[in-house]
Write a protein that holds these residues in place. Structure first.
Motif, PDB file in Angstrom:
ATOM      1  N   ASP A  45       0.845  -1.189   0.000  1.00 46.01           N
ATOM      2  CA  ASP A  45       0.000   0.000   0.000  1.00 46.01           C
ATOM      3  C   ASP A  45       0.884   1.245   0.000  1.00 46.01           C
ATOM      4  O   ASP A  45       1.823   1.336   0.803  1.00 46.01           O
ATOM      5  CB  ASP A  45      -0.885  -0.021   1.249  1.00 46.01           C
ATOM      6  N   PRO A  46       0.641   2.206  -0.901  1.00 41.92           N
ATOM      7  CA  PRO A  46       1.497   3.402  -0.992  1.00 41.92           C
ATOM      8  C   PRO A  46       1.657   4.130   0.339  1.00 41.92           C
ATOM      9  O   PRO A  46       2.732   4.650   0.645  1.00 41.92           O
ATOM     10  CB  PRO A  46       0.775   4.270  -2.024  1.00 41.92           C
ATOM     11  N   GLU A  47       0.596   4.181   1.117  1.00 47.53           N
ATOM     12  CA  GLU A  47       0.685   4.870   2.406  1.00 47.53           C
ATOM     13  C   GLU A  47       1.604   4.118   3.359  1.00 47.53           C
ATOM     14  O   GLU A  47       2.384   4.723   4.104  1.00 47.53           O
ATOM     15  CB  GLU A  47      -0.711   5.008   3.019  1.00 47.53           C
ATOM     16  N   VAL A  48       1.532   2.792   3.308  1.00 40.05           N
ATOM     17  CA  VAL A  48       2.423   1.974   4.134  1.00 40.05           C
ATOM     18  C   VAL A  48       3.872   2.164   3.683  1.00 40.05           C
ATOM     19  O   VAL A  48       4.788   2.256   4.500  1.00 40.05           O
ATOM     20  CB  VAL A  48       2.023   0.492   4.061  1.00 40.05           C
ATOM     21  N   SER A  49       4.076   2.237   2.370  1.00 44.38           N
ATOM     22  CA  SER A  49       5.431   2.458   1.843  1.00 44.38           C
ATOM     23  C   SER A  49       5.993   3.777   2.332  1.00 44.38           C
ATOM     24  O   SER A  49       7.161   3.863   2.713  1.00 44.38           O
ATOM     25  CB  SER A  49       5.413   2.441   0.311  1.00 44.38           C
ATOM     26  N   ALA A  50       5.169   4.817   2.311  1.00 45.49           N
ATOM     27  CA  ALA A  50       5.627   6.130   2.764  1.00 45.49           C
ATOM     28  C   ALA A  50       6.000   6.090   4.244  1.00 45.49           C
ATOM     29  O   ALA A  50       7.021   6.656   4.653  1.00 45.49           O
ATOM     30  CB  ALA A  50       4.544   7.169   2.513  1.00 45.49           C
ATOM     31  N   ARG A  51       5.180   5.424   5.044  1.00 47.14           N
ATOM     32  CA  ARG A  51       5.467   5.333   6.477  1.00 47.14           C
ATOM     33  C   ARG A  51       6.748   4.535   6.732  1.00 47.14           C
ATOM     34  O   ARG A  51       7.604   4.949   7.515  1.00 47.14           O
ATOM     35  CB  ARG A  51       4.296   4.671   7.204  1.00 47.14           C
ATOM     36  N   LYS A  52       6.884   3.414   6.032  1.00 48.17           N
ATOM     37  CA  LYS A  52       8.078   2.594   6.210  1.00 48.17           C
ATOM     38  C   LYS A  52       9.324   3.345   5.788  1.00 48.17           C
ATOM     39  O   LYS A  52      10.373   3.239   6.420  1.00 48.17           O
ATOM     40  CB  LYS A  52       7.939   1.295   5.400  1.00 48.17           C
ATOM     41  N   ARG A  53       9.202   4.124   4.711  1.00 46.53           N
ATOM     42  CA  ARG A  53      10.356   4.874   4.224  1.00 46.53           C
ATOM     43  C   ARG A  53      10.777   5.934   5.226  1.00 46.53           C
ATOM     44  O   ARG A  53      11.961   6.149   5.476  1.00 46.53           O
ATOM     45  CB  ARG A  53      10.005   5.509   2.876  1.00 46.53           C
ATOM     46  N   PHE A  54       9.810   6.594   5.834  1.00 47.27           N
ATOM     47  CA  PHE A  54      10.134   7.656   6.785  1.00 47.27           C
ATOM     48  C   PHE A  54      10.811   7.081   8.034  1.00 47.27           C
ATOM     49  O   PHE A  54      11.767   7.658   8.559  1.00 47.27           O
ATOM     50  CB  PHE A  54       8.865   8.418   7.185  1.00 47.27           C
ATOM     51  N   PHE A  55      10.313   5.937   8.492  1.00 43.36           N
ATOM     52  CA  PHE A  55      10.857   5.340   9.712  1.00 43.36           C
ATOM     53  C   PHE A  55      11.926   4.282   9.419  1.00 43.36           C
ATOM     54  O   PHE A  55      12.272   3.489  10.302  1.00 43.36           O
ATOM     55  CB  PHE A  55       9.730   4.701  10.531  1.00 43.36           C
ATOM     56  N   ALA A  56      12.457   4.273   8.205  1.00 44.96           N
ATOM     57  CA  ALA A  56      13.448   3.265   7.811  1.00 44.96           C
ATOM     58  C   ALA A  56      14.635   3.158   8.773  1.00 44.96           C
ATOM     59  O   ALA A  56      15.107   2.047   9.043  1.00 44.96           O
ATOM     60  CB  ALA A  56      13.939   3.544   6.392  1.00 44.96           C
ATOM     61  N   PRO A  57      15.166   4.262   9.310  1.00 41.75           N
ATOM     62  CA  PRO A  57      16.309   4.129  10.233  1.00 41.75           C
ATOM     63  C   PRO A  57      15.997   3.292  11.471  1.00 41.75           C
ATOM     64  O   PRO A  57      16.905   2.785  12.123  1.00 41.75           O
ATOM     65  CB  PRO A  57      16.611   5.587  10.615  1.00 41.75           C
ATOM     66  N   LEU A  58      14.709   3.151  11.790  1.00 39.67           N
ATOM     67  CA  LEU A  58      14.301   2.423  12.993  1.00 39.67           C
ATOM     68  C   LEU A  58      14.061   0.936  12.733  1.00 39.67           C
ATOM     69  O   LEU A  58      13.867   0.168  13.677  1.00 39.67           O
ATOM     70  CB  LEU A  58      13.014   3.023  13.550  1.00 39.67           C
ATOM     71  N   ALA A  59      14.082   0.526  11.459  1.00 40.94           N
ATOM     72  CA  ALA A  59      13.635  -0.818  11.083  1.00 40.94           C
ATOM     73  C   ALA A  59      14.254  -1.951  11.898  1.00 40.94           C
ATOM     74  O   ALA A  59      13.532  -2.868  12.337  1.00 40.94           O
ATOM     75  CB  ALA A  59      13.882  -1.041   9.588  1.00 40.94           C
ATOM     76  N   PRO A  60      15.571  -1.971  12.159  1.00 40.39           N
ATOM     77  CA  PRO A  60      16.137  -3.099  12.921  1.00 40.39           C
ATOM     78  C   PRO A  60      15.591  -3.224  14.340  1.00 40.39           C
ATOM     79  O   PRO A  60      15.663  -4.299  14.934  1.00 40.39           O
ATOM     80  CB  PRO A  60      17.641  -2.771  12.943  1.00 40.39           C
ATOM     81  N   LEU A  61      15.043  -2.127  14.875  1.00 42.75           N
ATOM     82  CA  LEU A  61      14.523  -2.145  16.250  1.00 42.75           C
ATOM     83  C   LEU A  61      13.007  -1.975  16.272  1.00 42.75           C
ATOM     84  O   LEU A  61      12.438  -1.579  17.286  1.00 42.75           O
ATOM     85  CB  LEU A  61      15.177  -1.036  17.081  1.00 42.75           C
TER      86      LEU A  61
END
Length: 443
Positions: A45-61
């Motif tokens: 979902d484009p909105e999910v992609s945007a959210r994931k992209r913004f918070f990408a630095p946090l992904a491992p945690l």
């Protein structure tokens, strides 16, 4: 690609079965990163992609705290989703819109392109939390909006977003998965830690968390402590900004401790409890092997407490096992079929529970000592194995009695005993018992 072509690709990926589109993106990730980003964008979902992209630095945690250890769940997905709605609606709509634009531009490397927006959002989050510190009603309203009990995770997320540029630089070039920390790597981590701390005081501490997330044995991060803290035990380290790493490991140990708190009643529960005990043992033993842990130090005291709790849990499992096995290993009281002791049969809830407990006992015999219960554990295993062997002898005698009804019932119970023996690791003895049973019945 034009919007029309993107829509066609999105429709095609949506028709793929299961997680085929995700597997396709993973396959392409190394060979063609741009294609992988395109597939990921069009299958999400484009909105999910945007959210994931913004918070990408946090992904491992950013793992779910319900399914993973605490040291990987400092930025839970539920809180990130709530923060995203807050950012998009009132806190910084411009940052949200910028992330949507970047997410749509799938052929460009997005690393760092949102850092300015992240830093701005982080500042606004921290300001908003500080503003309600002395305003109970406003604080309650904000907590409700974000779905949190306190603002600890919210602050952590904001700090990591603010430190994202320094963290990215510090982590650049490190393997995605680290098995061992050699002296060379330990020295390198020290240098990276110091560089990150100079760029942003909070980045140094968080750098260690991100490194720990890449370790196959997270407690190995303690190998870098001696170089960073200039001390080889937990007395001084517990009073530095590295103390959080030790606390995180102890929280992980507590998480796994809770994973075998309940006695298993099914095979799946037995396997899950076994893995939890194994992880608990690995962390607690690993910590003491990697660094000097003083018994009177803060980590040492908590380790003792955790092991005491583990010992109490194992005692409860032992007691539950005795109760579950008692009706199954009761000796026959009569050689008349009508008076044979009635016991739970294979497939019943009681029998399945006994098998599951036996599976757990056998699988955890090597780790039981880590829970300060090794002697009692082995004694219980040996005792149950002996009782089953004795019961098998009684049933063989019944099979030799020329009473067809008695023989049938004894044979049924003998097969159940063999199943329990196998669950306790006595598979060969169980096979021998069945062969002896067949011979006795045929004699």
């Amino acid at each position: 690609m034009t919007p029309a072509k993107l829509e066609k690709l999105r429709a095609m990926l949506a028709a793929f079965p299961g997680d085929a589109s995700n597997r396709l993106a993973e396959t392409a990730r190394h060979a063609d990163p741009a294609l992988a980003r395109l597939i990921e964008y069009c299958s999400t979902d484009p909105e999910v992609s945007a959210r994931k992209r913004f918070f990408a630095p946090l992904a491992p945690l950013s793992h779910d705290p319900e399914t993973t250890r605490p040291s990987l769940a400092y930025a839970p997905p539920a809180i990130l989703e709530a923060l995203w709605h807050w950012i998009d609606e009132t806190l910084d709509p411009e940052a949200a819109e910028q992330s949507r634009t970047v997410a749509a531009d799938v052929f460009k490397d997005e690393a760092g392109r949102l850092d300015e927006a992240r830093v701005r959002v982080a500042g606004r989050i921290l300001d908003a939390v500080a503003a309600v510190k002395d305003e109970p009603r406003e604080a309650k309203r904000l907590k409700a909006r974000l779905g949190v009990r306190d603002f600890d995770s919210v602050r952590d997320i904001a700090v990591i977003l603010r430190a994202a540029p320094a963290l990215r630089t510090a982590l650049e070039g490190l393997p995605e998965q680290i098995g061992e920390i050699s002296d060379t790597l330990s020295a390198d981590l020290r240098d990276r830690y110091e560089t990150a701390a100079e760029a942003d005081p909070d980045a140094g501490a968080w750098f260690l968390y991100f490194v720990m997330a890449r370790l196959t044995r997270p407690w190995r991060i303690l190998r870098a402590f001696e170089r960073i803290g200039k001390r080889g035990d937990d007395f001084l380290l517990s009073r530095t900004d590295m103390s959080g790493i030790g606390e995180a490991l102890l929280l992980d140990a507590g998480h796994f401790l809770a994973g075998f708190a309940q006695s298993p009643k099914t095979e799946a529960e037995a396997d899950a409890a076994t893995q939890a005990l194994s992880n608990f043992a690995a962390i607690t033993v690993g910590m003491t092997r990697e660094i000097g842990i003083r018994k009177d130090g803060p980590w040492g005291q908590k380790l003792v407490e955790l092991r005491n709790r583990a010992s109490s849990q194992m005692e409860r499992h032992h007691e539950r096992t005795r109760k579950a096995f008692e009706p199954l290993i009761a000796a026959p009281k009569s050689e008349r079929a009508a008076r044979m002791t009635q016991v739970p049969q294979p497939g019943s809830e009681a029998f399945t529970e006994a098998q599951s407990l036996a599976r757990f006992l056998l699988a955890t015999k090597d780790d039981a000592a880590r829970a300060a219960a090794g002697g009692a554990h082995q004694q219980l295993l040996t005792g149950l194995q002996g009782r089953l062997e004795e019961l098998g002898g009684h049933l063989l005698n019944q099979l030799r009695v020329k009473d067809e009804d008695l023989q049938d019932k004894a044979q049924t119970r003998l097969e159940a005993v063999a199943l329990l023996m196998t669950s306790l690791g006595e598979g060969k003895a169980a096979a021998v018992l069945l062969r002896r049973g067949a011979a006795a019945k045929a004699a």
